[in-house]
Design a protein around this motif. Structure first.
Motif, PDB file in Angstrom:
ATOM      1  N   GLY A   9       0.798  -1.208   0.000  1.00 22.59           N
ATOM      2  CA  GLY A   9       0.000   0.000   0.000  1.00 22.59           C
ATOM      3  C   GLY A   9       0.836   1.267   0.000  1.00 22.59           C
ATOM      4  O   GLY A   9       0.301   2.372   0.001  1.00 22.59           O
ATOM      5  N   SER A  10       2.169   1.105   0.011  1.00 19.95           N
ATOM      6  CA  SER A  10       3.041   2.264   0.090  1.00 19.95           C
ATOM      7  C   SER A  10       4.190   2.175  -0.910  1.00 19.95           C
ATOM      8  O   SER A  10       4.221   2.910  -1.889  1.00 19.95           O
ATOM      9  CB  SER A  10       3.591   2.403   1.510  1.00 19.95           C
ATOM     10  OG  SER A  10       4.469   3.490   1.605  1.00 19.95           O
ATOM     11  N   ARG A 346       1.589  10.154  14.068  1.00 23.14           N
ATOM     12  CA  ARG A 346       1.211  10.475  12.689  1.00 23.14           C
ATOM     13  C   ARG A 346       0.011   9.623  12.297  1.00 23.14           C
ATOM     14  O   ARG A 346      -0.160   8.511  12.778  1.00 23.14           O
ATOM     15  CB  ARG A 346       2.347  10.175  11.708  1.00 23.14           C
ATOM     16  CG  ARG A 346       3.470  11.205  11.650  1.00 23.14           C
ATOM     17  CD  ARG A 346       4.520  10.728  10.678  1.00 23.14           C
ATOM     18  NE  ARG A 346       5.621  11.656  10.511  1.00 23.14           N
ATOM     19  CZ  ARG A 346       5.769  12.443   9.444  1.00 23.14           C
ATOM     20  NH1 ARG A 346       4.854  12.430   8.485  1.00 23.14           N
ATOM     21  NH2 ARG A 346       6.814  13.241   9.335  1.00 23.14           N
ATOM     22  N   ALA A 347      -0.759  10.125  11.362  1.00 25.44           N
ATOM     23  CA  ALA A 347      -1.846   9.345  10.782  1.00 25.44           C
ATOM     24  C   ALA A 347      -1.250   8.343   9.802  1.00 25.44           C
ATOM     25  O   ALA A 347      -0.178   8.574   9.208  1.00 25.44           O
ATOM     26  CB  ALA A 347      -2.835  10.256  10.069  1.00 25.44           C
ATOM     27  N   LEU A 348      -1.943   7.211   9.595  1.00 27.55           N
ATOM     28  CA  LEU A 348      -1.449   6.170   8.705  1.00 27.55           C
ATOM     29  C   LEU A 348      -1.237   6.681   7.290  1.00 27.55           C
ATOM     30  O   LEU A 348      -0.240   6.348   6.640  1.00 27.55           O
ATOM     31  CB  LEU A 348      -2.417   4.982   8.693  1.00 27.55           C
ATOM     32  CG  LEU A 348      -2.043   3.820   7.775  1.00 27.55           C
ATOM     33  CD1 LEU A 348      -0.686   3.242   8.160  1.00 27.55           C
ATOM     34  CD2 LEU A 348      -3.125   2.738   7.836  1.00 27.55           C
ATOM     35  N   ASP A 349      -2.151   7.523   6.796  1.00 32.04           N
ATOM     36  CA  ASP A 349      -1.992   8.003   5.425  1.00 32.04           C
ATOM     37  C   ASP A 349      -0.762   8.898   5.281  1.00 32.04           C
ATOM     38  O   ASP A 349      -0.110   8.916   4.223  1.00 32.04           O
ATOM     39  CB  ASP A 349      -3.252   8.727   4.941  1.00 32.04           C
ATOM     40  CG  ASP A 349      -3.662   9.894   5.837  1.00 32.04           C
ATOM     41  OD1 ASP A 349      -3.061  10.065   6.897  1.00 32.04           O
ATOM     42  OD2 ASP A 349      -4.590  10.625   5.430  1.00 32.04           O
ATOM     43  N   GLU A 350      -0.390   9.610   6.350  1.00 33.98           N
ATOM     44  CA  GLU A 350       0.841  10.407   6.315  1.00 33.98           C
ATOM     45  C   GLU A 350       2.060   9.496   6.219  1.00 33.98           C
ATOM     46  O   GLU A 350       2.981   9.740   5.422  1.00 33.98           O
ATOM     47  CB  GLU A 350       0.953  11.256   7.575  1.00 33.98           C
ATOM     48  CG  GLU A 350       0.043  12.449   7.663  1.00 33.98           C
ATOM     49  CD  GLU A 350       0.352  13.233   8.929  1.00 33.98           C
ATOM     50  OE1 GLU A 350       1.270  14.070   8.903  1.00 33.98           O
ATOM     51  OE2 GLU A 350      -0.313  12.974   9.952  1.00 33.98           O
ATOM     52  N   THR A 352       2.208   6.493   5.140  1.00 32.02           N
ATOM     53  CA  THR A 352       2.214   5.830   3.837  1.00 32.02           C
ATOM     54  C   THR A 352       2.774   6.750   2.767  1.00 32.02           C
ATOM     55  O   THR A 352       3.611   6.345   1.952  1.00 32.02           O
ATOM     56  CB  THR A 352       0.785   5.390   3.469  1.00 32.02           C
ATOM     57  OG1 THR A 352       0.313   4.469   4.452  1.00 32.02           O
ATOM     58  CG2 THR A 352       0.761   4.722   2.109  1.00 32.02           C
ATOM     59  N   ALA A 353       2.337   8.000   2.768  1.00 33.75           N
ATOM     60  CA  ALA A 353       2.761   8.945   1.743  1.00 33.75           C
ATOM     61  C   ALA A 353       4.238   9.318   1.885  1.00 33.75           C
ATOM     62  O   ALA A 353       4.910   9.592   0.880  1.00 33.75           O
ATOM     63  CB  ALA A 353       1.894  10.200   1.816  1.00 33.75           C
ATOM     64  N   GLU A 354       4.741   9.338   3.102  1.00 33.49           N
ATOM     65  CA  GLU A 354       6.120   9.775   3.333  1.00 33.49           C
ATOM     66  C   GLU A 354       7.048   8.626   3.694  1.00 33.49           C
ATOM     67  O   GLU A 354       8.114   8.835   4.285  1.00 33.49           O
ATOM     68  CB  GLU A 354       6.137  10.837   4.436  1.00 33.49           C
ATOM     69  CG  GLU A 354       5.339  12.084   4.087  1.00 33.49           C
ATOM     70  CD  GLU A 354       5.417  13.135   5.178  1.00 33.49           C
ATOM     71  OE1 GLU A 354       6.468  13.237   5.837  1.00 33.49           O
ATOM     72  OE2 GLU A 354       4.415  13.840   5.375  1.00 33.49           O
TER      73      GLU A 354
END
Length: 373
Positions: A9-10, A346-350, A352-354
């Protein structure tokens, strides 16, 4: 040595390698770094093979789990002697997500078409990665594509799918080419489920393919009939063979009729991409996966890489998106330490994105510590 799994997913495994290598070079600019992207036999294994061994990605028309045309791919080594086939490419569940579930009739014929093409091109060592299947057909669709015939008591060919195996009376292997029989087949799977019974292919994996409780019972009985006929035909008992239930019984069918060797996916991938030899001379091994927890010790990439490192006296450190202890079993297998890339709340989507810059920063710190010993 950098040998991680993907961060699902990343980042793919190759991208993880690149990020970790970037961080390692910040710490030690003249470091000698080797990158071996890894996988556990599921999605991404084909790309790992191509990255580590080179060779050719072969794409060809095949059939999806319900017999529709689809473009599928596999990897062929540069010398043409070995191949990696991902069942999901031609027979995966996402390929039929546009239709109502049809677990009784879905099959694996397309995967057999990929294997047959690899054999025609000269491959004599084929690694079949069986994650993500849409079917519970015991691999009979795949085996049909390689020349087998499955018939009822009247000698009529059975239709595709697992449900039809309830009427199976005979297996005819006379149409299987000698080249297919000569191939060394290995099946990469990360489960130990038997073919039939309460822990079997239908009972455990049928629901995710859309099978109702009644259909699960039918499919389990049909696979039992299949296993009985396989035993009568070849003498191989696959009913309770560990791993035989993988991919709707595909592993059991390949083992029983073609002598395929089922094994933990990450171990097969490590061997296929040459990781044991590549570790020679390494001073530090960096591995990792998206989430590291107690289950990671059960044959996942980190446990296999750590074990190989321990055999050679090399420290192994895992970088992960998340950690959930205890990790005692992984440490016992050879993992020196593990760290999460999260640098604070941190949030999971953060995360994942970074993931890439966070991995690079974490790798830099780990390599600095190692270099300062």
């Amino acid at each position: 040595m950098i040998a991680p799994d993907s961060f699902k997913g990343s980042l793919g495994a190759a991208a993880v390698c690149a990020a970790v290598a970037d961080g390692a070079r910040r710490a030690v600019p003249d470091a000698e770094i080797a990158e071996v992207p890894m996988a556990d036999g599921g999605e991404g294994t084909l790309d790992c093979f191509l990255s580590a061994r080179g060779g050719e990605q072969v794409e060809l028309p095949a059939t999806d789990p319900l017999g529709r045309p689809v473009r599928a791919r596999y990897a062929l080594s540069g010398d043409g002697a070995s191949a990696v086939v991902e069942l999901a490419s031609a027979s995966g569940l996402p390929l039929v997500s546009d239709l109502p579930p049809d677990p009784m009739n879905a099959g694996t014929h397309g995967t057999g078409e990929l294997i047959a093409d690899a054999v025609r091109r000269g491959a004599r060592d084929v690694l079949v990665c069986v994650g993500g299947s849409a079917s519970t057909d015991g691999g009979t669709g795949l085996l049909r594509a390689l020349g087998f015939r499955f018939t009822d008591a009247d000698g009529a060919e059975l239709p595709p799918g697992g449900a039809a195996l309830a009427r199976l009376a005979a297996i005819d292997a006379s149409g299987v080419p000698a080249e297919v029989r000569a191939v060394r087949l290995r099946v990469a799977c990360d489960v130990t489920n038997p073919l039939v019974g309460p822990a079997g292919a239908a009972a455990v994996f049928g629901p995710q393919k859309g099978a109702t409780p009644g259909q699960i019972q039918e499919l389990d009985a049909a696979l039992g009939t299949f296993a009985d006929v396989v035993a009568a035909t070849t003498g191989a008992r696959v009913h309770d063979l560990p791993g035989a239930g993988a991919a709707g019984g595909t592993c059991g069918g390949l083992a029983g009729l073609l002598g395929a060797e089922p094994a933990r996916g990450a171990e097969l991938v490590a061997d296929t991409v040459g990781l044991p030899d590549a570790l020679s001379g390494a001073g530090l091994v960096l591995t990792g996966e998206g989430r590291l927890d107690g289950q990671s010790a059960g044959g996942k990439v980190v446990s296999v890489v750590a074990g190989l490192a321990r055999e050679r006296g090399i420290p192994a450190v895992a970088l992960a998106g998340g950690l959930a202890g205890p990790l005692d079993d992984l440490h016992a297998l050879g993992l020196t330490a593990a760290f999460s890339l999260a640098d604070g709340p941190r949030a999971l989507d953060e995360l994942t994105a970074e993931a890439a810059p966070l991995l690079a920063a974490l790798a830099e710190q780990v390599v600095r510590l190692h270099a300062a010993r």
